[in-house]
Design a protein around this motif. Structure first.
Motif, PDB file in Angstrom:
ATOM      1  N   PHE A  84       0.971  -1.240   0.123  1.00 57.31           N
ATOM      2  CA  PHE A  84      -0.034   0.207  -0.051  1.00 57.31           C
ATOM      3  C   PHE A  84       0.862   1.186   0.027  1.00 57.31           C
ATOM      4  N   MET A  85       2.091   1.252   0.487  1.00 53.45           N
ATOM      5  CA  MET A  85       2.887   2.284   0.647  1.00 53.45           C
ATOM      6  C   MET A  85       3.411   2.915  -0.506  1.00 53.45           C
ATOM      7  N   THR A  86       4.077   1.563  -1.440  1.00 46.09           N
ATOM      8  CA  THR A  86       4.777   1.642  -2.705  1.00 46.09           C
ATOM      9  C   THR A  86       3.741   2.752  -3.551  1.00 46.09           C
ATOM     10  N   PRO A  87       2.502   2.492  -3.918  1.00 47.49           N
ATOM     11  CA  PRO A  87       1.887   3.244  -4.871  1.00 47.49           C
ATOM     12  C   PRO A  87       1.663   4.598  -4.248  1.00 47.49           C
ATOM     13  N   VAL A  88       1.631   5.120  -2.982  1.00 48.50           N
ATOM     14  CA  VAL A  88       1.759   6.255  -2.482  1.00 48.50           C
ATOM     15  C   VAL A  88       2.918   6.964  -2.820  1.00 48.50           C
ATOM     16  N   LEU A  89       4.178   6.243  -2.397  1.00 50.32           N
ATOM     17  CA  LEU A  89       5.364   6.812  -2.564  1.00 50.32           C
ATOM     18  C   LEU A  89       5.484   7.252  -4.321  1.00 50.32           C
ATOM     19  N   LEU A  90       5.050   6.296  -5.065  1.00 51.18           N
ATOM     20  CA  LEU A  90       5.143   6.584  -6.562  1.00 51.18           C
ATOM     21  C   LEU A  90       4.341   7.746  -7.082  1.00 51.18           C
ATOM     22  N   CYS A  91       3.114   7.814  -6.477  1.00 50.95           N
ATOM     23  CA  CYS A  91       2.330   9.180  -6.668  1.00 50.95           C
ATOM     24  C   CYS A  91       3.301  10.442  -6.277  1.00 50.95           C
ATOM     25  N   ILE A 189      -5.272  10.866  -5.966  1.00 47.45           N
ATOM     26  CA  ILE A 189      -5.010   9.608  -5.843  1.00 47.45           C
ATOM     27  C   ILE A 189      -4.505   9.113  -4.631  1.00 47.45           C
ATOM     28  N   ALA A 190      -3.447   9.872  -4.005  1.00 53.58           N
ATOM     29  CA  ALA A 190      -2.703   9.682  -3.069  1.00 53.58           C
ATOM     30  C   ALA A 190      -3.546   9.135  -1.659  1.00 53.58           C
ATOM     31  N   PRO A 191      -4.364  10.313  -1.373  1.00 55.01           N
ATOM     32  CA  PRO A 191      -5.184   9.918  -0.343  1.00 55.01           C
ATOM     33  C   PRO A 191      -6.138   8.499  -0.437  1.00 55.01           C
ATOM     34  N   MET A 192      -6.672   8.279  -1.779  1.00 57.16           N
ATOM     35  CA  MET A 192      -7.568   7.302  -1.965  1.00 57.16           C
ATOM     36  C   MET A 192      -6.901   6.078  -1.717  1.00 57.16           C
ATOM     37  N   LEU A 193      -5.505   5.814  -2.208  1.00 59.02           N
ATOM     38  CA  LEU A 193      -4.649   4.790  -1.985  1.00 59.02           C
ATOM     39  C   LEU A 193      -4.399   4.651  -0.281  1.00 59.02           C
ATOM     40  N   GLY A 194      -4.296   5.582   0.076  1.00 57.15           N
ATOM     41  CA  GLY A 194      -4.412   5.760   1.571  1.00 57.15           C
ATOM     42  C   GLY A 194      -5.423   4.931   2.353  1.00 57.15           C
ATOM     43  N   PHE A 195      -6.712   5.717   1.988  1.00 58.69           N
ATOM     44  CA  PHE A 195      -7.772   5.020   2.469  1.00 58.69           C
ATOM     45  C   PHE A 195      -8.120   3.606   2.177  1.00 58.69           C
ATOM     46  N   MET A 196      -7.751   3.219   1.078  1.00 57.52           N
ATOM     47  CA  MET A 196      -7.924   1.728   0.361  1.00 57.52           C
ATOM     48  C   MET A 196      -7.237   0.891   1.517  1.00 57.52           C
ATOM     49  N   GLY A 197      -5.852   1.316   1.621  1.00 59.06           N
ATOM     50  CA  GLY A 197      -4.930   0.560   2.700  1.00 59.06           C
ATOM     51  C   GLY A 197      -5.586   0.446   4.188  1.00 59.06           C
ATOM     52  N   THR A 198      -6.256   1.517   4.475  1.00 56.17           N
ATOM     53  CA  THR A 198      -7.133   1.919   5.804  1.00 56.17           C
ATOM     54  C   THR A 198      -8.202   0.704   5.818  1.00 56.17           C
ATOM     55  N   VAL A 220      -5.317  -7.359  17.117  1.00 53.94           N
ATOM     56  CA  VAL A 220      -5.815  -6.393  15.739  1.00 53.94           C
ATOM     57  C   VAL A 220      -4.692  -5.108  15.667  1.00 53.94           C
ATOM     58  N   ALA A 221      -3.881  -5.004  16.486  1.00 59.43           N
ATOM     59  CA  ALA A 221      -2.813  -4.051  16.571  1.00 59.43           C
ATOM     60  C   ALA A 221      -2.235  -3.812  15.065  1.00 59.43           C
ATOM     61  N   SER A 222      -1.730  -4.847  14.347  1.00 56.08           N
ATOM     62  CA  SER A 222      -1.182  -4.968  13.090  1.00 56.08           C
ATOM     63  C   SER A 222      -1.984  -4.537  12.138  1.00 56.08           C
ATOM     64  N   GLY A 223      -3.086  -4.805  12.092  1.00 62.04           N
ATOM     65  CA  GLY A 223      -4.012  -4.213  11.047  1.00 62.04           C
ATOM     66  C   GLY A 223      -4.223  -2.729  11.309  1.00 62.04           C
ATOM     67  N   ILE A 224      -4.930  -2.405  12.527  1.00 64.47           N
ATOM     68  CA  ILE A 224      -4.997  -1.192  12.724  1.00 64.47           C
ATOM     69  C   ILE A 224      -3.843  -0.244  12.371  1.00 64.47           C
ATOM     70  N   ALA A 227      -3.470   0.327   8.712  1.00 58.86           N
ATOM     71  CA  ALA A 227      -4.482   1.355   8.310  1.00 58.86           C
ATOM     72  C   ALA A 227      -4.196   2.751   8.364  1.00 58.86           C
ATOM     73  N   LEU A 228      -3.754   2.949   9.611  1.00 56.11           N
ATOM     74  CA  LEU A 228      -3.332   4.376  10.014  1.00 56.11           C
ATOM     75  C   LEU A 228      -2.307   5.035   9.373  1.00 56.11           C
ATOM     76  N   LEU A 229      -1.157   4.158   9.219  1.00 51.71           N
ATOM     77  CA  LEU A 229       0.094   4.440   8.445  1.00 51.71           C
ATOM     78  C   LEU A 229      -0.295   4.823   7.131  1.00 51.71           C
ATOM     79  N   THR A 230      -0.969   4.165   6.278  1.00 53.97           N
ATOM     80  CA  THR A 230      -1.330   4.321   4.829  1.00 53.97           C
ATOM     81  C   THR A 230      -2.021   5.583   4.855  1.00 53.97           C
ATOM     82  N   THR A 231      -3.133   5.662   5.523  1.00 52.58           N
ATOM     83  CA  THR A 231      -3.878   7.178   5.550  1.00 52.58           C
ATOM     84  C   THR A 231      -2.948   8.120   5.617  1.00 52.58           C
TER      85      THR A 231
END
Length: 281
Positions: A84-91, A189-198, A220-224, A227-231
């Protein structure tokens, strides 16, 4: 064509740099984890426990190792899941590349309008149209381009020159605004990709709860966290690109105002010279 080839080469270098950066991040993943573990062990070893059993207190020495900004960003990139972070970095990389190219182009298109008009009047009075065209051909500003293209219609009359100013002015405005739509696209697109990761991170968290049959913070800590980091990453990229986008828009507005003001003054100069009897050589 030569300029397009340079842009393709530049995009290729940026893409190779992006791939190399991602590979370095994953190659250093193990070492970064060992570094974090070493820091945690250092902090634990510096914890002082009084003999009377009171609450422990942490002490730090001046030589304590503190992760730098690069290490923190790398760690958060890995924790956020590279998928999820790679597409955001590419943007971010592509958006910055286009923004920097636009800023360079807009600054090259900027000129001193008053000085250009003064030189133009002097050239027309002393050497005629040919001398004025020769000076304008040496300039790369948008105003000079409009003047040069329009002045070539001098023999057809003032009315034709005015129509040429409007036509070539529209062309130059299109050149100035070129590429801004891509920056706007990456901002969206960047926030959308972050929200998708969330969303996907939360789905993984609920899947872990369903598989375990119990709710546990560590479960559940890992998934949450993912989600927060990608957002956060998506929002940071959007904010950075928005600043560059607004700068480009403000610069274009300033250039357009200069073009309109210079075009009016340019027509006035031609009318005055025609009334004075100045003819093209």
């Amino acid at each position: 064509m030569h300029l397009s080839t340079k842009k393709l080469h530049l995009f290729g270098l940026i893409f190779l740099f992006f791939i190399g950066t991602v590979q370095i991040i994953f190659a250093q993943n193990d070492s970064s984890q060992r570094e974090v573990s070493r820091i945690q062990d250092t902090l634990n070893s510096e914890t002082v426990t009084p003999k009377d059993g009171n609450e422990t207190k942490e002490t730090s020495s001046e030589g304590e190792a503190v992760p730098n900004l690069h290490q923190v960003i790398r760690e958060q990139f890995i924790n956020g899941d590279w998928r999820f972070m790679t597409p955001v970095l590419l943007c971010l990389i592509l958006g910055l590349l286009i923004a920097i190219e636009r800023i360079v182009h807009l600054n090259l298109a900027t000129s001193n309008v008053e000085q250009t008009l003064t030189n133009l009047r002097g050239d027309l009075q002393s050497g005629g149209v040919n001398q004025a065209l020769h000076r304008l051909q040496q300039q790369r500003s948008s105003v000079a381009m409009i003047f040069r293209q329009s002045l070539e219609k001098w023999e057809d009359g003032i009315e034709v020159v005015e129509k040429a100013i409007v036509s070539y002015g529209s062309v130059e405005m299109g050149k100035l605004e070129k590429g801004l739509v891509w920056i706007s696209l990456f901002i969206s697109i960047a926030p959308m990709l972050g929200f998708m990761g969330t969303v996907i991170g939360m789905i993984n968290a609920f899947d872990a709860i369903e598989a375990a049959g119990d709710i546990s913070p560590t479960l559940v800590a890992s998934g949450i966290k993912t989600a927060l980091l990608t957002t956060v990453a998506g929002l940071i990229v959007a904010i950075i690109l928005q600043l560059f986008y607004n700068y480009c828009v403000a610069k274009i507005d300033s250039l357009v105002n200069d073009m309109e003001r210079a075009s009016i003054a340019f027509v006035d100069i031609l009318v005055d010279l025609k009334n004075e009897g100045t003819e093209a050589p």
